[in-house]
Scaffold this motif. Structure first.
Motif, short mmCIF file in Angstrom:
data_model
loop_
_atom_site.label_atom_id
_atom_site.label_comp_id
_atom_site.label_asym_id
_atom_site.label_seq_id
_atom_site.Cartn_x
_atom_site.Cartn_y
_atom_site.Cartn_z
N VAL A 59 2.76 -8.73 -18.53
CA VAL A 59 2.51 -7.49 -18.15
C VAL A 59 3.63 -6.92 -17.51
CG1 VAL A 59 1.07 -5.92 -16.83
CG2 VAL A 59 0.08 -8.26 -17.61
N CYS A 60 4.24 -7.01 -16.45
CA CYS A 60 5.18 -6.40 -15.61
C CYS A 60 6.54 -6.34 -16.76
CB CYS A 60 5.41 -6.81 -14.38
SG CYS A 60 4.08 -7.75 -13.21
N CYS A 63 7.96 -3.54 -18.61
CA CYS A 63 8.57 -2.17 -18.06
C CYS A 63 9.69 -2.40 -16.91
CB CYS A 63 7.71 -1.22 -17.34
SG CYS A 63 6.32 -0.54 -18.38
N HIS A 64 9.40 -3.79 -16.07
CA HIS A 64 10.23 -3.84 -15.01
C HIS A 64 11.24 -5.10 -15.33
CE1 HIS A 64 8.23 -1.77 -11.77
NE2 HIS A 64 7.19 -1.93 -12.56
N ASN A 128 9.02 6.16 -19.51
CA ASN A 128 8.32 6.20 -18.33
C ASN A 128 8.06 7.77 -17.82
OD1 ASN A 128 6.95 3.18 -18.00
ND2 ASN A 128 9.25 3.32 -18.25
N TYR A 132 11.54 5.75 -12.63
CA TYR A 132 12.24 4.51 -13.03
C TYR A 132 11.47 3.41 -12.51
CZ TYR A 132 15.88 1.00 -12.92
OH TYR A 132 16.60 -0.01 -13.22
N ARG A 143 11.58 -3.83 0.03
CA ARG A 143 10.47 -2.90 0.49
C ARG A 143 9.83 -3.37 1.92
NH1 ARG A 143 12.64 -0.46 -2.57
NH2 ARG A 143 11.87 0.72 -4.30
N TYR A 149 3.11 -5.68 0.46
CA TYR A 149 3.35 -4.38 -0.09
C TYR A 149 3.28 -4.49 -1.60
CZ TYR A 149 5.97 -0.43 -2.26
OH TYR A 149 6.27 0.96 -2.65
N ALA A 182 3.80 6.90 -10.30
CA ALA A 182 4.00 7.07 -11.76
C ALA A 182 3.45 6.22 -12.52
CB ALA A 182 5.45 7.35 -12.10
N MET A 183 3.34 4.83 -11.88
CA MET A 183 2.82 3.60 -12.88
C MET A 183 1.57 3.83 -12.66
SD MET A 183 3.49 -0.53 -11.94
CE MET A 183 2.88 -0.52 -10.22
N PRO A 186 -1.60 -1.28 -13.67
CA PRO A 186 -1.06 -2.21 -14.59
C PRO A 186 -2.11 -3.56 -14.95
CG PRO A 186 0.28 -2.70 -12.60
CD PRO A 186 -0.79 -1.65 -12.40
C1 HEC Z 1 4.16 0.74 -18.43
C2 HEC Z 1 5.12 0.42 -17.50
C3 HEC Z 1 4.82 -0.63 -16.32
C4 HEC Z 1 4.28 -1.68 -16.27
C5 HEC Z 1 3.70 -2.65 -17.33
C6 HEC Z 1 4.38 -2.11 -14.77
N1 HEC Z 1 4.94 -1.02 -13.86
FE1 HEC Z 1 5.35 -1.28 -12.10
N2 HEC Z 1 6.27 0.80 -12.17
C7 HEC Z 1 6.59 1.26 -13.29
C8 HEC Z 1 7.09 2.66 -13.01
C9 HEC Z 1 7.62 3.87 -13.85
C10 HEC Z 1 7.53 2.67 -11.52
C11 HEC Z 1 8.02 3.66 -10.76
C12 HEC Z 1 6.60 4.64 -9.97
C13 HEC Z 1 7.33 5.73 -9.19
O1 HEC Z 1 8.43 5.77 -8.87
O2 HEC Z 1 6.32 6.60 -8.95
C14 HEC Z 1 6.70 1.37 -10.97
C15 HEC Z 1 6.46 0.98 -9.59
C16 HEC Z 1 6.12 -0.12 -9.15
C17 HEC Z 1 6.08 -0.52 -7.79
C18 HEC Z 1 6.49 0.38 -6.46
C19 HEC Z 1 7.84 0.10 -6.57
C20 HEC Z 1 8.83 0.78 -5.40
O3 HEC Z 1 9.65 1.71 -5.79
O4 HEC Z 1 8.26 0.62 -4.17
C21 HEC Z 1 5.81 -1.83 -7.72
C22 HEC Z 1 5.53 -2.68 -6.60
C23 HEC Z 1 5.36 -2.30 -9.18
N3 HEC Z 1 5.90 -1.20 -10.13
C24 HEC Z 1 4.93 -3.62 -9.23
C25 HEC Z 1 4.62 -3.86 -10.76
C26 HEC Z 1 4.03 -4.98 -11.29
C27 HEC Z 1 3.89 -6.22 -10.20
C28 HEC Z 1 3.82 -4.99 -12.20
C29 HEC Z 1 2.99 -5.96 -13.34
C30 HEC Z 1 1.63 -6.62 -12.78
C31 HEC Z 1 4.10 -3.76 -12.90
N4 HEC Z 1 4.64 -3.10 -11.92
C32 HEC Z 1 3.80 -3.45 -14.38
C33 HEC Z 1 6.16 1.00 -14.51
C34 HEC Z 1 5.30 -0.26 -15.00
#
Ligand code: HEC
Length: 254
Positions: A59-60, A63-64, A128, A132, A143, A149, A182-183, A186
């Motif tokens: 999953v993650c 994007c990450h 996205n 970012y 964090r 968190y 913005a995410m 997930p």
């Molecule tokens: C479709 C793309 C996408 C997927 C898949 C995704 N993320 Fe994200 N995630 C983002 C984006 C874009 C941001 C930035 C959000 C913002 O700044 O508002 C983010 C932000 C975050 C943050 C907050 C970060 C902060 O700056 O504090 C966390 C925690 C996080 N994601 C965890 C996860 C985890 C764990 C997974 C998998 C389970 C996941 N994400 C899957 C796109 C994604």
């Protein structure tokens, strides 16, 4: 140092530290779970680490990035060399240049860092809607609240309370600073298949991936604690020996 002095130093240290911990507890309404890796002798829960890696990978990782973690590091999760080779081999890397000056594609090796989903920051933001997705190698350390968190963000989606506007393409989240993220959520129940009997729920996925991300940001924690405990026990025994020696020596003088 006399007992009195020791007591004074302890009191001063406590009075300096306690407002800090009180302040740390104030920020947001973070959930507080009990994690296996907490505490003096805490260790990582291996099955949870492996499940968390699966959540990240399936999953993650879309994007990450996690560019400070290498496939070979996965031995710490309990995988053997063959399994790690197989995982790395599923990804394609651009390497080179070769003898003719051309870049070429090859499959991943244990010595490669985790394959990043995007070529650069600009591409990541473009894909996205301008937000970012941060690299997750050290996110738990970066964090406030750490694993709580991460868990909180993943389980904190919901409807905005009356009077709160959620901009187009964004989502309300109880834990995200400012409550707008913005995410898109997930994780969904049943999304990832686990090989063991762990529940296939958002709650469990969030716990497992938070455990995995904690390991990534502090892979040597267990070793550090082991050394700490050994040093503590050594000092304890050493103090005992010195105390006996002192008593014996002074006994002669009286
Ligand atoms: C479709 C793309 C996408 C997927 C898949 C995704 N993320 Fe994200 N995630 C983002 C984006 C874009 C941001 C930035 C959000 C913002 O700044 O508002 C983010 C932000 C975050 C943050 C907050 C970060 C902060 O700056 O504090 C966390 C925690 C996080 N994601 C965890 C996860 C985890 C764990 C997974 C998998 C389970 C996941 N994400 C899957 C796109 C994604």
């Amino acid at each position: 140092m006399t007992i009195k002095k020791l007591a004074l130093v302890t009191c001063v240290a406590l009075s300096v530290l306690s407002p800090l911990s009180a302040r740390a507890a104030e920020g947001g309404h973070l959930p507080k779970l009990s994690w296996s890796f907490e505490g003096f002798a805490g260790t990582y829960d291996r099955p949870s680490l492996q499940r968390g890696f699966k959540v990240y990978r399936e999953v993650c990782a879309a994007c990450h990035s996690m560019d400070k973690v290498y496939y070979r590091d996965l031995t710490a999760l309990g995988y053997n060399e063959e399994q790690i080779k197989a995982v790395a081999g599923e990804y394609t890397f651009i390497d080179g240049p070769n003898d003719e000056g051309d870049m070429f594609e090859r499959s991943g090796r244990p010595s490669d860092p985790f394959k990043a989903p995007y070529a650069n920051r600009e591409q990541a933001m473009y894909a996205n809607n301008g937000a970012y997705p941060p690299d997750m190698s050290l996110l738990v350390k970066a964090r406030h609240g750490g694993a709580n968190y991460i868990y909180g963000i993943l389980t904190g989606y919901g409807h905005a309370p009356e009077g709160h506007e959620v901009p187009e393409g964004k989502h309300w989240n109880a834990i995200m600073p400012g409550h707008i993220i913005a995410m898109a959520p997930p994780l969904q129940d049943g999304q990832i298949t686990y090989d063991d009997n762990a529940p296939q729920t958002v709650d469990q996925y969030a716990k497992d991936v938070a455990t995995f991300l904690t390991w990534a940001s502090e892979p040597h924690m267990e070793e550090r604690k082991r050394i700490g405990i050994t040093a503590f026990l050594f000092l304890l025994v050493f103090t005992g020996v010195m105390y006996t020696v002192k008593k014996k020596l002074w006994a002669k003088l009286h």
